[in-house]
Design an enzyme around this catalytic site. Sequence first.
Site, mmCIF file in Angstrom:
data_model
loop_
_atom_site.group_PDB
_atom_site.id
_atom_site.type_symbol
_atom_site.label_atom_id
_atom_site.label_comp_id
_atom_site.label_asym_id
_atom_site.label_seq_id
_atom_site.Cartn_x
_atom_site.Cartn_y
_atom_site.Cartn_z
ATOM 1 N N GLU A 1 30.098 17.922 94.023
ATOM 2 C CA GLU A 1 29.432 18.978 93.240
ATOM 3 C C GLU A 1 28.473 19.763 94.126
ATOM 4 O O GLU A 1 27.280 19.914 93.808
ATOM 5 C CB GLU A 1 28.720 18.393 92.001
ATOM 6 N N GLU B 1 36.296 13.586 88.438
ATOM 7 C CA GLU B 1 35.432 13.030 87.392
ATOM 8 C C GLU B 1 35.879 13.616 86.067
ATOM 9 O O GLU B 1 36.006 14.842 85.940
ATOM 10 C CB GLU B 1 33.962 13.406 87.622
#
Length: 502
Positions: A179, A302
């Site tokens: 991220e 994820e």
Amino acid sequence: MPDVTSPTPAISLFPEVRRHTVSRYLYSHFAEHIGRCVYEGIWVGDNPKIESYDGIRKDVVESLKDVALPALRWPGGCFADSYHWMDGVGPREKRPRRHNLWWNQPEPNSFGTDEFMRFAAMIGTDPYFCLNVGSGTVEEACSWVEYCNSTQNCAMATLRKENGHPDPYQVKFWGVGNENWGCGGNMRPDYYADLYRRYATYLRGLVGPEGRLIACGSYSNIPDWDERFFANLKGGNCLHLVDYIALHNYSGQGRSELEFTEEEYYSLLGQIEVTEKAITRACGLAQAYSTFGHRIGVFLDEWGTWWKEATTANGVYQQNTMQDALFAATCFHLFHTYGEWLYMTNMAQTMNVLQALILTRGPEMTVTPTYHVYEMFKPHRDAALIAVTTANMPHVKLSDGAEREAISVSATAAPDGNELFISLLNLDLKNSYDLSLGVPHAEGWKVARARVLGGGDIHDHNTFEEPQKVLPVDFQAGEGSLPLSLKLPVGSITTVELTRQA
Ligand code: AHR
């Protein structure tokens, strides 16, 4: 009850029409240093109250052996971009304690690379490490790869040997940051792409021909990240440096783990379209930027439900009901359809965090309904997706007025062609359905095993007091020959294994 005049839903299987192999890595998972995922969930050290294999929790190891996770992503998540791997090797009593910034908890570093590799070997999973790009260096990333994989006479391989591990670990999957548009450095896509080029230039040779480099991809709310990343790499003739781009996507935010209405359940099913669009887009880009010599694929690094109860304050812990199980199973049916372009998915997270497989409370442990989906669907892994036709399918209404078929089916054939595995979901919470299942152009198929999960209340879940409330149950499927008449209970997951004499 359904209208008695409705024709019976029918499913026909065509094992001779094989589409593609379902990657076993779609059933991988994710364990981060967050809440009680690692500390208590895996590592219990010398806690006399919890049985362990030299610090690694025994009940968790034994349960995870049964689901045989193909890969496990570690150490994060947001934690990865603040983790310095050298803190976690060598004598445990000398390791520094740190502040786990993102999850606001102490990090004792008792569980590091060598402990993770021991755990991975015990549960039979491939390690997938996420490197620190946000606050680390290229040198630190390279030295971690050397520590894990090098066979040369060099400092990091020597350190590994000194720590008791003469043989290289041969870690194949290496994520280059997590991220990085957010907790991994709040970067712009071009800045990350430039950094990726620099990291991957040095990592490519170190990870070797079998190693795979995974770039940080987008979340669905920042769609141009992937386009700009790929355009940047192409501009620098660097596409050969990326093997996979990794997406993140959570569902259900703002809703409650247990206090949900039927409408909210159907709207969760509707949200799967967001995940589908994100994967379809990324697979299209991966395809467009692949060349004959170098194929790029997609990971969903994820995913899963994130209910409002899971906050940093409670260690991102949430309960897990039949709703979560049906959501996971519906997503797996979708993932099966992407073929080689979607190669790995990692649900978040294995123990005690988000859509967990296992919940612990001190020495107590229970598996969740989602765990059972992973266990029941094992025969789909590395099998060939086969053609299926349906007739007379009922529909359910999703919250935005859209509809979808109430019954979801996915069917695969084992490599030897003599076993078929069919998973059937009844997503309808009001109606059970009688269904006919057949293989029209072939003789000799017999039912080897049929099981069902759920069929009661969608809110059903396992607790430490009642750890086996939701459990798959074997049942006798008709006379065992085809076509088969099956009853699909409300809100349930049914699996059928068919075999044929060779
Ligand atoms: O899984 C919890 C967190 O969600 C991860 O650390 C991060 O990558 C994501 O935002």
